[in-house]
Design an enzyme around this catalytic site. Sequence first.
Site, PDB file in Angstrom:
ATOM      1  N   TYR A 110       1.042  -1.095  -0.122  1.00 23.97           N
ATOM      2  CA  TYR A 110       0.096   0.189   0.038  1.00 23.97           C
ATOM      3  C   TYR A 110       0.989   0.797  -0.161  1.00 23.97           C
ATOM      4  O   TYR A 110       1.947   0.783   0.601  1.00 23.97           O
ATOM      5  CB  TYR A 110      -1.051   0.022   1.460  1.00 23.97           C
ATOM      6  CG  TYR A 110      -2.027  -1.241   1.182  1.00 23.97           C
ATOM      7  CD1 TYR A 110      -3.164  -0.502   0.605  1.00 23.97           C
ATOM      8  CD2 TYR A 110      -1.842  -2.271   1.846  1.00 23.97           C
ATOM      9  CE1 TYR A 110      -4.594  -1.343   0.845  1.00 23.97           C
ATOM     10  CE2 TYR A 110      -3.280  -2.844   2.226  1.00 23.97           C
ATOM     11  CZ  TYR A 110      -4.285  -2.221   1.125  1.00 23.97           C
ATOM     12  OH  TYR A 110      -5.747  -3.261   0.952  1.00 23.97           O
ATOM     13  N   TYR A 149      -0.632  -9.798   1.026  1.00 21.61           N
ATOM     14  CA  TYR A 149      -0.108  -8.828   1.398  1.00 21.61           C
ATOM     15  C   TYR A 149       0.687  -9.696   3.203  1.00 21.61           C
ATOM     16  O   TYR A 149      -0.069 -10.071   3.590  1.00 21.61           O
ATOM     17  CB  TYR A 149       0.165  -7.457   1.516  1.00 21.61           C
ATOM     18  CG  TYR A 149      -0.891  -7.111   2.560  1.00 21.61           C
ATOM     19  CD1 TYR A 149      -1.248  -7.020   3.193  1.00 21.61           C
ATOM     20  CD2 TYR A 149      -2.587  -6.253   1.255  1.00 21.61           C
ATOM     21  CE1 TYR A 149      -2.716  -5.968   4.133  1.00 21.61           C
ATOM     22  CE2 TYR A 149      -3.289  -6.401   1.990  1.00 21.61           C
ATOM     23  CZ  TYR A 149      -3.354  -6.150   2.786  1.00 21.61           C
ATOM     24  OH  TYR A 149      -4.675  -5.238   3.975  1.00 21.61           O
ATOM     25  N   ARG A 159      -2.768 -11.425   3.870  1.00 15.58           N
ATOM     26  CA  ARG A 159      -4.389 -11.489   3.450  1.00 15.58           C
ATOM     27  C   ARG A 159      -4.761 -11.678   2.113  1.00 15.58           C
ATOM     28  O   ARG A 159      -3.956 -11.443   1.290  1.00 15.58           O
ATOM     29  CB  ARG A 159      -4.653  -9.616   3.796  1.00 15.58           C
ATOM     30  CG  ARG A 159      -4.372  -9.206   5.156  1.00 15.58           C
ATOM     31  CD  ARG A 159      -5.685  -9.355   5.671  1.00 15.58           C
ATOM     32  NE  ARG A 159      -7.210  -9.528   4.808  1.00 15.58           N
ATOM     33  CZ  ARG A 159      -7.815  -8.908   4.759  1.00 15.58           C
ATOM     34  NH1 ARG A 159      -7.639  -7.719   4.726  1.00 15.58           N
ATOM     35  NH2 ARG A 159      -9.015  -9.445   4.245  1.00 15.58           N
ATOM     36  N   HIS A 162      -7.606  -8.213  -1.725  1.00 13.39           N
ATOM     37  CA  HIS A 162      -8.531  -8.088  -1.693  1.00 13.39           C
ATOM     38  C   HIS A 162      -8.978  -6.476  -2.365  1.00 13.39           C
ATOM     39  O   HIS A 162      -7.720  -5.420  -2.398  1.00 13.39           O
ATOM     40  CB  HIS A 162      -8.976  -7.896  -0.438  1.00 13.39           C
ATOM     41  CG  HIS A 162      -8.379  -7.185   0.685  1.00 13.39           C
ATOM     42  ND1 HIS A 162      -7.418  -8.406   1.363  1.00 13.39           N
ATOM     43  CD2 HIS A 162      -8.334  -5.578   0.771  1.00 13.39           C
ATOM     44  CE1 HIS A 162      -6.823  -7.673   1.753  1.00 13.39           C
ATOM     45  NE2 HIS A 162      -7.033  -5.695   1.828  1.00 13.39           N
ATOM     46  N   HIS A 164     -10.737  -3.045  -1.291  1.00 10.27           N
ATOM     47  CA  HIS A 164     -11.571  -1.772  -0.543  1.00 10.27           C
ATOM     48  C   HIS A 164     -13.090  -1.486  -1.274  1.00 10.27           C
ATOM     49  O   HIS A 164     -11.700   0.068  -1.957  1.00 10.27           O
ATOM     50  CB  HIS A 164     -11.222  -1.258   0.669  1.00 10.27           C
ATOM     51  CG  HIS A 164      -9.483  -2.030   1.453  1.00 10.27           C
ATOM     52  ND1 HIS A 164      -9.872  -2.569   3.184  1.00 10.27           N
ATOM     53  CD2 HIS A 164      -8.730  -2.414   1.009  1.00 10.27           C
ATOM     54  CE1 HIS A 164      -9.171  -3.039   3.996  1.00 10.27           C
ATOM     55  NE2 HIS A 164      -8.401  -3.090   2.806  1.00 10.27           N
TER      56      HIS A 164
HETATM   57 FE   LIG Z   1      -6.658  -4.023   2.929  1.00 15.20          FE
END
Ligand SMILES: [Fe+3]
Lengths: 244, 183
Positions: A110, A149, A159, A162, A164
């Site tokens: 991110y 990640y 995770r 995905h 959001h």
């Molecule tokens: Fe996330």
Amino acid sequence: MATPTDRRLPQYRPDPDGTHPPLDYAPYRSTALRHPTQPLVLLPQMLTEVTGPLLGPGRLGEFDNDLTRQHAGEPQGQRIIVTGRLLDGDGRPIRNSLVEIWQANAGGRYRHTGDRWPSPLDPNFDGLGRTLTDDDGRYEFTTIKPGAYPWKNHDNAWRPAHIHFSVFGTAFTQRLVTQMYFPDDPLFSQDPIFNSIPDEKARQRMISRFDLDRTEEEWALAFQFDIVVRGREQSVFEDEEEDE
Amino acid sequence: MRLEGTPSQTVGPYLSIGLPWDDGPFVVPEGTEGAVWIRGGVYDGAGNPVPDAMIETWQADPDGGFDHPDDPRGKPADPFRGFGRCPTDDQGQYRILTLLPGVVPDASGAPQARHIDVSVFARGLLNRVVTRIYFEDQDNAGDAVLASVPVERRDTLLAKKDGDGYRFDVRLQGEGETVFFAV
Ligand SMILES: [Fe+3]
């Protein structure tokens, strides 16, 4: 001026038990100090609750719905088209309504000061998108497939990939933030956020569908993801209206 | 037709990539006559500030109206956004600049006390939590929602006068836990 008693306000029915995660969910460790311990108090749905912000035009920039065109160069990764409809639980499209997304880059990183794991940032990818639904409730984004990640929730925790999503519906009662997943992700079984949804069928509704029809030859894969916010309680008044 | 609802998921730790807007905290622009700041912090069960949360507010305009088709009283004269959003900062603090909401009737037509509906999102919250801001210096007697809250917890819903506005803290858990609603 008419009072609300002159015309019945819409009332929004709760989703069935098991649709939404419990706030206290030990496998997701961050819930431990952040979930309320006192019982919730029932708030009857009155004017403030059955209205809500109708956010649309004026919130969008030119390339907000194409995350691959927000920089001079193209981001790394698998280009994908994500489409779907925003509907309420009665199948009504939510029109001209803001849809916001954010995501990691193709390597699962991110663009955020808090994300420090050793996967590179992509100078051509911010991971932020916005669009409006059309008159049919449809939205469409072009982006790249986010990577999985790691996080420190449990031993060797990852995770699943995905995106959001944040949507408003038309009432305060319908506000929803969720995550869209990809089919057949091998990481589902160890992910407490995905598995926090008690009802297995509800959990599956967060997984997008590969959409061959919407792929673009020599260009992009496509995934389809509908989002359904709360529907209305059926009232006698509405039955009459529909008969007209 | 009945469709099954999409589940809620946490905003996660990186909500500030996707959700803040430059004008988010400004329900009304700076300099608006009568505007007040509502400031506060979000705290966890250990009393620590929550730096990865976001507050959203929704409220009536100063006349008690909503610019919304489901308000049966019709469109207000002056359009009013009514909506504010602010992520918390490193110290877990947020701020919203707005006008005091007007009085809104309940389902029986009785007046409710002035209130703002609030959603709180955060890492560690798998779903939003919902609360209401009332104002300590306003007439809160006779408000049916406040009356339904255990008396010893009502204070958690009252914004306190503070400088050029009000202070409203959100305590997610434990000592002084904010009253949250099922809506
Ligand atoms: Fe996330």
